[in-house]
Design an enzyme around this catalytic site. Structure first.
Site, PDB file in Angstrom:
ATOM      1  N   LYS A  22      -3.029 -12.255  -6.272  1.00  0.00           N
ATOM      2  CA  LYS A  22      -3.858 -13.118  -5.961  1.00  0.00           C
ATOM      3  C   LYS A  22      -5.269 -12.865  -6.594  1.00  0.00           C
ATOM      4  O   LYS A  22      -5.689 -13.820  -7.339  1.00  0.00           O
ATOM      5  CB  LYS A  22      -3.803 -13.578  -4.273  1.00  0.00           C
ATOM      6  CG  LYS A  22      -4.525 -14.743  -4.087  1.00  0.00           C
ATOM      7  CD  LYS A  22      -4.453 -14.730  -2.487  1.00  0.00           C
ATOM      8  CE  LYS A  22      -4.680 -13.443  -1.878  1.00  0.00           C
ATOM      9  NZ  LYS A  22      -5.344 -13.583  -0.340  1.00  0.00           N
ATOM     10  N   ARG A  31      -7.140 -19.596   8.309  1.00  0.00           N
ATOM     11  CA  ARG A  31      -5.998 -19.018   8.738  1.00  0.00           C
ATOM     12  C   ARG A  31      -5.693 -19.555  10.205  1.00  0.00           C
ATOM     13  O   ARG A  31      -4.684 -19.066  10.732  1.00  0.00           O
ATOM     14  CB  ARG A  31      -6.519 -17.475   9.073  1.00  0.00           C
ATOM     15  CG  ARG A  31      -6.722 -16.636   7.766  1.00  0.00           C
ATOM     16  CD  ARG A  31      -6.716 -15.113   7.985  1.00  0.00           C
ATOM     17  NE  ARG A  31      -6.403 -14.590   6.873  1.00  0.00           N
ATOM     18  CZ  ARG A  31      -7.288 -13.543   6.391  1.00  0.00           C
ATOM     19  NH1 ARG A  31      -8.149 -13.024   7.335  1.00  0.00           N
ATOM     20  NH2 ARG A  31      -6.898 -12.776   5.216  1.00  0.00           N
ATOM     21  N   ARG A  53       3.790   3.229  -7.457  1.00  0.00           N
ATOM     22  CA  ARG A  53       2.643   3.380  -8.261  1.00  0.00           C
ATOM     23  C   ARG A  53       2.011   4.676  -8.109  1.00  0.00           C
ATOM     24  O   ARG A  53       1.722   5.221  -6.998  1.00  0.00           O
ATOM     25  CB  ARG A  53       1.492   2.172  -7.872  1.00  0.00           C
ATOM     26  CG  ARG A  53       1.861   0.992  -7.860  1.00  0.00           C
ATOM     27  CD  ARG A  53       1.131  -0.223  -7.757  1.00  0.00           C
ATOM     28  NE  ARG A  53       0.283  -0.081  -6.628  1.00  0.00           N
ATOM     29  CZ  ARG A  53      -0.495  -1.404  -5.936  1.00  0.00           C
ATOM     30  NH1 ARG A  53      -0.482  -2.371  -6.691  1.00  0.00           N
ATOM     31  NH2 ARG A  53      -0.887  -1.418  -4.883  1.00  0.00           N
ATOM     32  N   ARG A  95       1.475  -5.070   6.189  1.00  0.00           N
ATOM     33  CA  ARG A  95       0.573  -5.873   5.611  1.00  0.00           C
ATOM     34  C   ARG A  95       1.002  -7.290   5.292  1.00  0.00           C
ATOM     35  O   ARG A  95       0.470  -8.173   5.533  1.00  0.00           O
ATOM     36  CB  ARG A  95      -0.199  -5.353   4.238  1.00  0.00           C
ATOM     37  CG  ARG A  95      -1.316  -4.282   4.438  1.00  0.00           C
ATOM     38  CD  ARG A  95      -2.178  -4.410   3.318  1.00  0.00           C
ATOM     39  NE  ARG A  95      -1.513  -3.997   2.008  1.00  0.00           N
ATOM     40  CZ  ARG A  95      -1.410  -3.054   1.348  1.00  0.00           C
ATOM     41  NH1 ARG A  95      -2.190  -1.808   1.497  1.00  0.00           N
ATOM     42  NH2 ARG A  95      -0.839  -3.161  -0.119  1.00  0.00           N
TER      43      ARG A  95
END
Ligand SMILES: [Zn+2]
Length: 217
Positions: free
Chosen positions: A14, A88, A127, A172
């Site tokens: 995003k 939200r 990562r 998350r």
């Protein structure tokens, strides 16, 4: 002048797409967290109000967030807006309609970067970066050519972000689902909800978003 909401879990890209839209289309990203910090630092009227609330250890109310967004919309009256992190809740979504309407604007698209959660977890969890030159690698998708040695600078020290672990990433994502669940049906009912495959290469995601913004699809 387009006004859009960009949705997607952390790691969906995003931020990358928002930065691109700002650079290429002169849109402005209205991220609630950044706006709050910015207004407090700049000492705007709403920022001073928010600061006082936070100093009392209270949560910043919808009314303050709305005022903050209004302040930013007025400052960027000639620019399209990318809303990030707001709304939200259904109540915030309705407040956003009012904020835009008062300024003769309206919401054009609500674009969700859809992801395959298992695949996204794999991408994030593997990562790592070179501690010396910062080159990014991945256990599966982009390993170093010689195990344990940076391709670019030859360093043997690497680092991983502590929150790039599976449990944190899944938490998350669950938070994201919980936060968007109340607002997506609201926009889908109005025909504003759009989905883009967030798992594709950055350029393909960009092309899909551009097609929506240009009214080509
Ligand atoms: Zn290196």
């Amino acid at each position: 002048m387009l006004n859009i909401i960009l949705l997607g879990p952390p790691g969906a890209g995003k931020g990358t797409q928002a930065a691109r839209l700002q650079a290429e289309r002169g849109m402005v990203q209205l991220s609630t967290g950044d706006m709050l910090r910015g207004a407090v630092a700049a000492g705007t009227p709403v920022g001073l109000q928010a600061k006082a609330v936070m100093e009392r250890g209270e949560l910043v109310s919808d009314a303050i967030v709305s005022a903050l967004i209004g302040e930013r919309l007025d400052a960027a009256a000639e620019q399209g807006a990318i809303f990030d992190g707001f709304p939200r809740t259904r109540a915030q979504a309705e407040a956003l309609d009012v904020l835009l309407g008062e300024r003769g604007r309206r919401l054009d698209h609500v674009i969700e970067l859809a992801v395959d959660e298992d695949e996204l977890v794999k991408r994030i969890v593997g990562r790592f970066t070179c501690a010396k030159c910062g080159t990014g690698y991945h256990d599966t998708f982009r390993p170093t050519q010689v195990a344990g040695v940076c391709d670019v600078c030859g360093s043997t020290e690497f680092k991983r972000r502590p929150d790039d672990n599976e449990q944190t990433v899944r938490t998350r994502m669950a938070e994201y689902r919980a936060k968007t669940a109340p607002i997506l049906p609201f926009y889908e009912a109005r025909g504003l909800g759009r989905r883009v495959n967030g798992m594709g290469p950055i350029d393909e995601v960009a092309t899909e978003i551009d097609a929506i913004l240009d009214g080509a699809v």
